[in-house]
Design an enzyme around this catalytic site. Structure first.
Site, PDB file in Angstrom:
ATOM      1  N   GLU A 188       0.976  -1.206   0.005  1.00 23.09           N
ATOM      2  CA  GLU A 188       0.140  -0.045   0.009  1.00 23.09           C
ATOM      3  C   GLU A 188       0.790   1.152  -0.297  1.00 23.09           C
ATOM      4  OE1 GLU A 188      -2.842  -0.131   3.163  1.00 23.09           O
ATOM      5  OE2 GLU A 188      -3.525  -2.161   2.556  1.00 23.09           O
ATOM      6  N   HIS A 200      -7.735   1.351   1.562  1.00 23.82           N
ATOM      7  CA  HIS A 200      -7.918   1.431   2.904  1.00 23.82           C
ATOM      8  C   HIS A 200      -8.682   2.231   3.719  1.00 23.82           C
ATOM      9  CE1 HIS A 200      -5.115  -0.792   6.133  1.00 23.82           C
ATOM     10  NE2 HIS A 200      -6.127  -0.469   6.543  1.00 23.82           N
TER      11      HIS A 200
HETATM   12  N1  LIG Z   1      -9.778  -2.006   6.423  1.00 25.51           N
HETATM   13  C1  LIG Z   1      -9.746  -1.136   7.569  1.00 25.51           C
HETATM   14  O1  LIG Z   1      -9.888   0.196   7.780  1.00 25.51           O
HETATM   15  C2  LIG Z   1      -9.594  -1.955   8.999  1.00 25.51           C
HETATM   16  C3  LIG Z   1     -10.090  -1.014  10.120  1.00 25.51           C
HETATM   17  C4  LIG Z   1     -10.171  -1.984  11.300  1.00 25.51           C
HETATM   18  C5  LIG Z   1      -9.760  -3.243  11.323  1.00 25.51           C
HETATM   19  N2  LIG Z   1      -9.080  -3.620  10.257  1.00 25.51           N
HETATM   20  C6  LIG Z   1      -8.806  -5.085  10.342  1.00 25.51           C
HETATM   21  O2  LIG Z   1      -9.740  -5.900  10.462  1.00 25.51           O
HETATM   22  C7  LIG Z   1      -9.335  -7.031  11.256  1.00 25.51           C
HETATM   23  C8  LIG Z   1     -10.333  -7.413  12.256  1.00 25.51           C
HETATM   24  O3  LIG Z   1     -10.225  -6.659  13.173  1.00 25.51           O
HETATM   25  P1  LIG Z   1     -11.161  -6.802  14.607  1.00 25.51           P
HETATM   26  O4  LIG Z   1     -11.247  -5.748  15.315  1.00 25.51           O
HETATM   27  O5  LIG Z   1     -12.397  -7.587  14.296  1.00 25.51           O
HETATM   28  O6  LIG Z   1     -10.156  -7.854  15.297  1.00 25.51           O
HETATM   29  P2  LIG Z   1     -10.523  -8.758  16.571  1.00 25.51           P
HETATM   30  O7  LIG Z   1      -8.980  -9.161  17.210  1.00 25.51           O
HETATM   31  O8  LIG Z   1     -11.439  -8.265  17.544  1.00 25.51           O
HETATM   32  O9  LIG Z   1     -10.856 -10.020  15.890  1.00 25.51           O
HETATM   33  C9  LIG Z   1      -9.987 -11.102  15.025  1.00 25.51           C
HETATM   34  C10 LIG Z   1     -10.461 -12.309  15.269  1.00 25.51           C
HETATM   35  O10 LIG Z   1      -9.717 -13.235  14.232  1.00 25.51           O
HETATM   36  C11 LIG Z   1      -9.498 -14.365  14.973  1.00 25.51           C
HETATM   37  N3  LIG Z   1      -8.373 -15.019  14.191  1.00 25.51           N
HETATM   38  C12 LIG Z   1      -7.050 -14.901  14.568  1.00 25.51           C
HETATM   39  N4  LIG Z   1      -6.404 -15.826  13.550  1.00 25.51           N
HETATM   40  C13 LIG Z   1      -7.349 -16.288  12.926  1.00 25.51           C
HETATM   41  C14 LIG Z   1      -7.347 -17.436  11.961  1.00 25.51           C
HETATM   42  N5  LIG Z   1      -6.099 -18.116  11.519  1.00 25.51           N
HETATM   43  N6  LIG Z   1      -8.292 -18.041  11.473  1.00 25.51           N
HETATM   44  C15 LIG Z   1      -9.537 -17.328  11.916  1.00 25.51           C
HETATM   45  N7  LIG Z   1      -9.606 -16.482  12.723  1.00 25.51           N
HETATM   46  C16 LIG Z   1      -8.309 -16.060  13.399  1.00 25.51           C
HETATM   47  C17 LIG Z   1      -9.154 -13.987  16.438  1.00 25.51           C
HETATM   48  O11 LIG Z   1      -9.478 -15.235  17.382  1.00 25.51           O
HETATM   49  C18 LIG Z   1     -10.270 -12.922  16.692  1.00 25.51           C
HETATM   50  O12 LIG Z   1     -11.680 -13.567  17.167  1.00 25.51           O
HETATM   51  C19 LIG Z   1      -7.889  -6.908  11.509  1.00 25.51           C
HETATM   52  O13 LIG Z   1      -6.910  -7.441  10.360  1.00 25.51           O
HETATM   53  C20 LIG Z   1      -7.720  -5.517  11.494  1.00 25.51           C
HETATM   54  O14 LIG Z   1      -6.362  -5.137  11.037  1.00 25.51           O
HETATM   55  C21 LIG Z   1      -8.996  -3.116   9.145  1.00 25.51           C
END
Ligand SMILES: NC(=O)c1ccc[n+]([C@@H]2O[C@H](COP(=O)([O-])OP(=O)(O)OC[C@H]3O[C@@H](n4cnc5c(N)ncnc54)[C@H](O)[C@@H]3O)[C@@H](O)[C@H]2O)c1
Length: 309
Positions: free
Chosen positions: A265, A284
């Site tokens: 990115e 993003h």
């Molecule tokens: N695009 C954006 O602007 C943006 C904004 C916010 C968050 N995000 C991304 O979204 C994702 C999720 O965020 P969140 O707040 O829900 O996080 P979170 O930590 O609340 O949830 C992530 C979940 O993924 C699970 N997990 C971990 N490894 C795994 C695997 N191998 N297979 C399946 N599940 C698995 C964990 O147990 C957890 O429940 C993160 O990668 C974060 O960086 C992106």
């Protein structure tokens, strides 16, 4: 008084809250693009506040000699070497939950747009064409199955919005057993990864980028998705094989995709996404909205002030 350095965009009123608490605040959203100055300013910072572009590792981490707190204006921590920070006694504070609703709404909007496939006709209609037949086979979202990979805060909120529109929701989370209370609390059925991939009409990714999720949606798993299914990635680049996804869209194996995050990115200009049908690419911004910027910034300002107390 502590010195707080903010290297990326933060809501100005939240910056003011830090200043009002009588801290010495350097707020420069361009600092992230000037590595030597970032290191110099970081060397006497007690707090560093970043978004997702500042890489808190290596040389910058070594320069943060007196830093005690790293605030992250978002949730993904892959730009921060958390074990190394903690090993040096630094506290890493993410804005957990504060941008979840923006991401969940992005997923639902993307799913509706892509299933229906009727919203990219503006130029044709304005030019006097009338592509009504071509656009008459769009699909409704109600009754479709949403497959969530990762059932943390964003996955759970997305499930709730999807259910409000009449979707069935199944989810796979590698860290949660099927009897984890979150599944029952959200009336979501826990399923294996292969089942989610094979049966969902819309798959949405909500996992962190770690070794076990890198390239999770490789050519083989993309090929295992239901014909015509839609893939949405708002999680992290590197989880989906972008070239394999583009090929699946072009061949008609997949019905659409919304991709907000990329292996590199900004996404370098490249040919593989050119000519892909029913593809939404965004820079993003799934978690970034007027409301979430405010929530994320104030949450981090308050948590930083608490940590400094
Ligand atoms: N695009 C954006 O602007 C943006 C904004 C916010 C968050 N995000 C991304 O979204 C994702 C999720 O965020 P969140 O707040 O829900 O996080 P979170 O930590 O609340 O949830 C992530 C979940 O993924 C699970 N997990 C971990 N490894 C795994 C695997 N191998 N297979 C399946 N599940 C698995 C964990 O147990 C957890 O429940 C993160 O990668 C974060 O960086 C992106």
């Amino acid at each position: 008084m502590s010195r707080i350095v903010i290297s990326e965009f933060m809501d100005e009123r939240a910056v003011e809250r830090l200043r009002a608490a009588r801290h010495d605040v350097l707020y420069d959203p361009k600092l992230v693009d000037d590595a030597p100055r970032l290191k110099a300013e970081g060397s006497n910072a007690d707090v560093l506040i970043v978004r997702n572009r500042t890489q808190v590792r290596g040389e910058l981490l070594a320069a943060l000699r007196q830093c005690r707190v790293v605030g992250r204006l978002g949730v993904g921590l892959d730009n921060i070497d958390v074990p190394a920070c903690e090993g040096r006694g630094m506290k890493v504070i993410p804005a957990t939950g504060a941008n979840a609703l923006s991401v969940a709404e992005y997923v639902i909007a993307g799913a509706m747009l892509l299933l229906r496939g009727a919203y990219q006709s503006t130029a044709a209609v304005a030019a006097g064409q009338w592509p009504r037949n071509a656009l008459s086979n769009g699909r409704e979202i109600a009754g479709k199955t949403l497959g969530l990979i990762g059932f943390g805060s964003i996955g759970q909120l997305t499930a709730k919005l999807a259910q409000g529109l009449g979707m069935q929701v199944i989810a796979f989370d590698a860290m949660m057993d099927a009897d984890h209370p979150a599944f029952a609390a959200h009336a979501v059925r826990a399923a294996g990864l292969d089942e989610v991939i094979a049966s969902a009409d819309v798959i949405s990714l909500h996992v962190p980028l770690v070794d076990s999720t890198r390239n999770l949606f490789d050519v083989r798993r993309i090929a295992a998705m239901k014909k015509g299914a839609v893939l949405i990635n708002t999680a992290r680049g590197g989880i989906v094989d972008e070239a394999a996804l583009a090929a699946a869209l072009k061949s008609g194996a997949l019905g659409g995709a919304a991709i907000d995050v990329f292996g590199s990115e900004p996404l370098p200009a490249s040919d593989h996404f050119k000519g892909c049908p029913n593809l939404l690419l965004t820079p993003h911004i799934a978690g970034v909205s007027a409301e979430s910027n405010e929530r994320v910034s104030f949450l981090i300002a308050d948590k930083v002030l608490e940590a400094l107390r």
